[in-house]
Design an enzyme around this catalytic site. Sequence first.
Site, PDB file in Angstrom:
ATOM      1  N   HIS A   9       4.406  -0.170  12.297  1.00 39.12           N
ATOM      2  CA  HIS A   9       4.473  -0.193  10.836  1.00 39.12           C
ATOM      3  C   HIS A   9       3.114   0.114  10.212  1.00 39.12           C
ATOM      4  O   HIS A   9       3.018   0.862   9.232  1.00 39.12           O
ATOM      5  CB  HIS A   9       4.948  -1.583  10.379  1.00 39.12           C
ATOM      6  CG  HIS A   9       5.532  -1.592   9.012  1.00 39.12           C
ATOM      7  ND1 HIS A   9       6.688  -0.946   8.677  1.00 39.12           N
ATOM      8  CD2 HIS A   9       5.102  -2.184   7.871  1.00 39.12           C
ATOM      9  CE1 HIS A   9       6.950  -1.133   7.409  1.00 39.12           C
ATOM     10  NE2 HIS A   9       5.996  -1.879   6.885  1.00 39.12           N
TER      11      HIS A   9
ATOM     12  N   ALA B  32       0.822  -1.210   0.000  1.00 41.52           N
ATOM     13  CA  ALA B  32       0.000   0.000   0.000  1.00 41.52           C
ATOM     14  C   ALA B  32       0.859   1.264   0.000  1.00 41.52           C
ATOM     15  O   ALA B  32       0.455   2.302  -0.525  1.00 41.52           O
ATOM     16  CB  ALA B  32      -0.924  -0.004   1.206  1.00 41.52           C
ATOM     17  N   PHE B  33       2.039   1.167   0.578  1.00 44.91           N
ATOM     18  CA  PHE B  33       2.935   2.323   0.618  1.00 44.91           C
ATOM     19  C   PHE B  33       3.281   2.811  -0.790  1.00 44.91           C
ATOM     20  O   PHE B  33       3.498   4.005  -1.009  1.00 44.91           O
ATOM     21  CB  PHE B  33       4.222   1.928   1.366  1.00 44.91           C
ATOM     22  CG  PHE B  33       5.141   3.074   1.657  1.00 44.91           C
ATOM     23  CD1 PHE B  33       4.908   3.907   2.746  1.00 44.91           C
ATOM     24  CD2 PHE B  33       6.250   3.322   0.860  1.00 44.91           C
ATOM     25  CE1 PHE B  33       5.756   4.972   3.016  1.00 44.91           C
ATOM     26  CE2 PHE B  33       7.107   4.377   1.129  1.00 44.91           C
ATOM     27  CZ  PHE B  33       6.863   5.208   2.210  1.00 44.91           C
TER      28      PHE B  33
ATOM     29  N   THR C 240       3.755  -3.939  15.501  1.00 47.99           N
ATOM     30  CA  THR C 240       4.668  -2.792  15.491  1.00 47.99           C
ATOM     31  C   THR C 240       3.935  -1.582  14.908  1.00 47.99           C
ATOM     32  O   THR C 240       2.846  -1.736  14.338  1.00 47.99           O
ATOM     33  CB  THR C 240       5.897  -3.085  14.591  1.00 47.99           C
ATOM     34  OG1 THR C 240       5.438  -3.129  13.235  1.00 47.99           O
ATOM     35  CG2 THR C 240       6.557  -4.394  14.968  1.00 47.99           C
TER      36      THR C 240
HETATM   37  N1  INI Z   1       1.802  -3.253   2.977  1.00 47.18           N
HETATM   38  C1  INI Z   1       0.474  -3.432   2.869  1.00 47.18           C
HETATM   39  O1  INI Z   1      -0.109  -3.166   1.805  1.00 47.18           O
HETATM   40  N2  INI Z   1      -0.237  -3.929   3.916  1.00 47.18           N
HETATM   41  C2  INI Z   1       0.351  -4.246   5.114  1.00 47.18           C
HETATM   42  O2  INI Z   1      -0.367  -4.711   6.023  1.00 47.18           O
HETATM   43  C3  INI Z   1       1.747  -4.046   5.246  1.00 47.18           C
HETATM   44  N3  INI Z   1       2.405  -4.387   6.490  1.00 47.18           N
HETATM   45  O3  INI Z   1       1.736  -4.711   7.461  1.00 47.18           O
HETATM   46  O4  INI Z   1       3.610  -4.360   6.587  1.00 47.18           O
HETATM   47  C4  INI Z   1       2.467  -3.531   4.137  1.00 47.18           C
HETATM   48  N4  INI Z   1       3.798  -3.327   4.193  1.00 47.18           N
HETATM   49  C5  INI Z   1       4.619  -3.147   3.036  1.00 47.18           C
HETATM   50  C6  INI Z   1       4.685  -1.705   2.553  1.00 47.18           C
HETATM   51  O5  INI Z   1       3.459  -1.297   1.978  1.00 47.18           O
HETATM   52  C7  INI Z   1       5.770  -1.511   1.496  1.00 47.18           C
HETATM   53  O6  INI Z   1       5.492  -2.313   0.384  1.00 47.18           O
HETATM   54  C8  INI Z   1       7.176  -1.873   2.014  1.00 47.18           C
HETATM   55  O7  INI Z   1       7.447  -1.200   3.215  1.00 47.18           O
HETATM   56  C9  INI Z   1       8.242  -1.473   0.952  1.00 47.18           C
HETATM   57  O8  INI Z   1       8.233  -0.067   0.739  1.00 47.18           O
END
Ligand code: INI
Length: 167
Positions: free
Chosen positions: A93, A61-62, A91
């Site tokens: 995160h 999602a990031f 966490t």
């Molecule tokens: N990305 C998600 O879409 N959902 C999540 O729950 C999640 N968790 O929990 O970590 C998540 N992490 C990854 C993030 O979106 C990035 O892809 C990663 O940090 C690389 O930039």
Amino acid sequence: MNKQTTQAISEGTSAYGLRVAIIVSRFNEPVTSRLLQGAEECLQKYGGSKNNCPVYFCPGAFELPQVANALASRKSLDAIICLGAVIRGETPHFEYVSSEAARGIQDVALKHAIPVVFGVLTTNDEAQALERAGGKLGNKGWDAALAAIEMASLFKKLKRKAKRPSG
Ligand code: INI
């Protein structure tokens, strides 16, 4: 059950001829694939075509706002749908990912003056997410597509009005 459950639909709602890109995050894929199914079903139900509604995948999602920004820069779309599922872990995160996704998506919409829809679930666990991805609480992918159709139609109307000679 992929039908939307909560959103009102304005009369004459149509996706016919609309160019709507869908971006899907692969993180929590069992959830996001169902959101995608709901969004595509909604677009088709309202007259959209697969040709005009390409699907792009990103890691999490990031990254949704980054892809949305690249697509919006092309100036060839009527709306963008961002689909993802952020599930709370142990966490902080969760907070970083969900808030950056929300902020980034709105930033892209305002920067490019194009509807960019937030179809990202933020839940405590996977069961809650699945309930909202075609389970007993409907499908937020469907709802996101409906919001995109409504916003794209509204933006088209506003552009037509702006072009009309005054007086
Ligand atoms: N990305 C998600 O879409 N959902 C999540 O729950 C999640 N968790 O929990 O970590 C998540 N992490 C990854 C993030 O979106 C990035 O892809 C990663 O940090 C690389 O930039």
